[in-house]
Design a protein around this motif. Structure first.
Motif, short mmCIF file in Angstrom:
data_model
loop_
_atom_site.label_atom_id
_atom_site.label_comp_id
_atom_site.label_asym_id
_atom_site.label_seq_id
_atom_site.Cartn_x
_atom_site.Cartn_y
_atom_site.Cartn_z
N VAL A 145 0.85 -1.18 0.00
CA VAL A 145 0.00 0.00 0.00
C VAL A 145 0.89 1.24 0.00
N PRO A 146 0.61 2.23 -0.84
CA PRO A 146 1.41 3.46 -0.83
C PRO A 146 1.32 4.15 0.53
N HIS A 147 2.39 4.85 0.88
CA HIS A 147 2.42 5.59 2.14
C HIS A 147 2.09 7.06 1.85
N PRO A 148 1.35 7.73 2.73
CA PRO A 148 1.01 9.14 2.51
C PRO A 148 2.22 10.04 2.26
N ALA A 149 3.35 9.72 2.85
CA ALA A 149 4.54 10.56 2.68
C ALA A 149 5.00 10.59 1.23
N GLY A 150 4.66 9.58 0.45
CA GLY A 150 5.04 9.57 -0.96
C GLY A 150 4.38 10.67 -1.75
N TYR A 151 3.23 11.11 -1.34
CA TYR A 151 2.49 12.16 -2.04
C TYR A 151 2.47 13.47 -1.25
N GLY A 152 2.59 13.41 0.05
CA GLY A 152 2.34 14.59 0.85
C GLY A 152 3.51 15.19 1.60
N ALA A 153 4.70 14.60 1.51
CA ALA A 153 5.82 15.08 2.32
C ALA A 153 6.21 16.52 2.03
N MET A 154 6.38 16.87 0.78
CA MET A 154 6.83 18.22 0.45
C MET A 154 5.74 19.28 0.71
N GLY A 193 3.41 23.65 3.94
CA GLY A 193 2.16 24.07 4.56
C GLY A 193 2.21 24.00 6.07
N HIS A 194 2.50 22.84 6.61
CA HIS A 194 2.45 22.62 8.05
C HIS A 194 3.63 23.26 8.78
N PHE A 195 4.85 22.92 8.36
CA PHE A 195 6.02 23.36 9.11
C PHE A 195 6.42 24.81 8.82
N VAL A 196 6.26 25.25 7.56
CA VAL A 196 6.62 26.64 7.22
C VAL A 196 5.48 27.59 7.56
N ARG A 197 4.34 27.41 6.92
CA ARG A 197 3.24 28.36 7.08
C ARG A 197 2.58 28.28 8.45
N ASP A 198 2.18 27.09 8.86
CA ASP A 198 1.39 26.95 10.08
C ASP A 198 2.22 27.02 11.36
N ARG A 199 3.31 26.29 11.40
CA ARG A 199 4.12 26.24 12.63
C ARG A 199 5.24 27.26 12.66
N LYS A 200 5.55 27.84 11.49
CA LYS A 200 6.60 28.88 11.37
C LYS A 200 7.95 28.40 11.94
N LEU A 201 8.32 27.16 11.63
CA LEU A 201 9.59 26.62 12.12
C LEU A 201 10.78 27.20 11.36
N PHE A 202 10.57 27.58 10.10
CA PHE A 202 11.61 28.22 9.31
C PHE A 202 10.95 28.96 8.17
N PRO A 203 11.65 29.93 7.55
CA PRO A 203 11.06 30.74 6.49
C PRO A 203 10.77 29.92 5.23
N LEU A 204 9.87 30.43 4.41
CA LEU A 204 9.49 29.77 3.16
C LEU A 204 10.70 29.46 2.29
N ASP A 234 0.87 27.97 -4.24
CA ASP A 234 0.37 29.10 -3.46
C ASP A 234 0.75 28.85 -2.00
N PRO A 235 1.66 29.65 -1.44
CA PRO A 235 2.09 29.42 -0.05
C PRO A 235 0.95 29.48 0.97
N SER A 236 -0.11 30.19 0.64
CA SER A 236 -1.22 30.32 1.61
C SER A 236 -2.17 29.13 1.57
N THR A 237 -2.10 28.30 0.53
CA THR A 237 -3.03 27.16 0.44
C THR A 237 -2.36 25.80 0.29
N ILE A 238 -1.06 25.76 0.07
CA ILE A 238 -0.41 24.46 -0.11
C ILE A 238 -0.62 23.62 1.14
N ASP A 239 -0.99 22.36 0.93
CA ASP A 239 -1.32 21.51 2.07
C ASP A 239 -1.25 20.05 1.67
#
Length: 151
Positions: A38-47, A52-63, A98-103
Motif C-alpha cells: 500500500v502506498p504511504h502518505p509521505a510519498g504524495y504529501g511530504a513536500m 504548509g504545516h512546518f513553514v506556514r502553520d508552525r513557522k519553524l523556518f522561512p518559506l 500558493d504558499p497560503s493554500t499548499i497543504d
C-alpha cells in the motif's frame, strides 16, 4: 508471535539490541508486507507538508528555507548539479504553488490524494500538472544517476 504482541514489544525496548530483535521479528512475520504494498502518505504529501504545516502553520523556518530543504539541499547531497536550482543549463523541474493554500491532504486511507495549492508542475521542462490537474499521459521523468548527464 501474534500481531497484538508486536505492539507491546515496540513500546518496550529503548536499546538498539532490543530494537533490532523486535524489527527482525516484525519483518519475519508472515502477515508483514515488504517492498510493494500500500502506498504511504509521505510519498504524495511530504513536500506539501513541509511548506504548509512546518513553514506556514508552525513557522519553524522561512518559506525560502523550506523550498531549499526540498530542492537544492537534497540535490547537492546527492551530487545532482543540474537539479534543484533555477539557472541556465539546469533541468526545468519547477513547481508553482500558493504558499497560503499548499497543504498535504493525504491520509492512510487515501495515501495518493493530491495536495492542495499546487497549480503547475514542470518536469524536465514539460508541464505535467496544469491548473492543478495532473496529466498522466505525460511521462516526463527519467532515472537519475549521480554523475550522469541528466543529473
Amino acid at each position: 508471535m501474534k500481531a497484538s504482541q508486536y505492539k507491546l514489544l515496540i513500546g518496550e525496548g529503548s536499546q538498539s539490541v532490543t530494537r533490532r530483535r523486535v524489527l527482525k521479528g516484525i519483518v519475519a512475520a508472515p502477515f508483514i508486507i515488504t517492498g510493494k504494498g500500500v502506498p504511504h502518505p509521505a510519498g504524495y504529501g511530504a513536500m506539501p507538508r513541509v511548506l504548509g504545516h512546518f513553514v506556514r502553520d508552525r513557522k519553524l523556518f522561512p518559506l525560502e528555507d523550506g523550498v531549499r530543504r526540498i530542492t537544492s539541499l537534497p540535490a547537492q547531497r546527492f551530487g545532482l548539479k543540474k537539479r534543484g536550482v533555477i539557472r541556465a543549463g539546469a533541468f526545468a523541474d519547477l513547481v508553482v504553488f500558493d504558499p497560503s493554500t499548499i497543504d498535504d491532504r493525504t491520509t492512510y486511507t487515501e495515501p495518493t490524494r493530491e495536495p492542495a495549492g499546487i497549480d503547475y508542475v514542470m518536469i524536465n521542462g514539460q508541464v505535467v500538472v496544469d491548473h492543478g490537474r495532473f496529466d498522466s499521459a505525460k511521462l516526463a521523468g527519467q532515472v537519475i544517476r549521480k554523475g550522469a548527464a541528466n543529473a
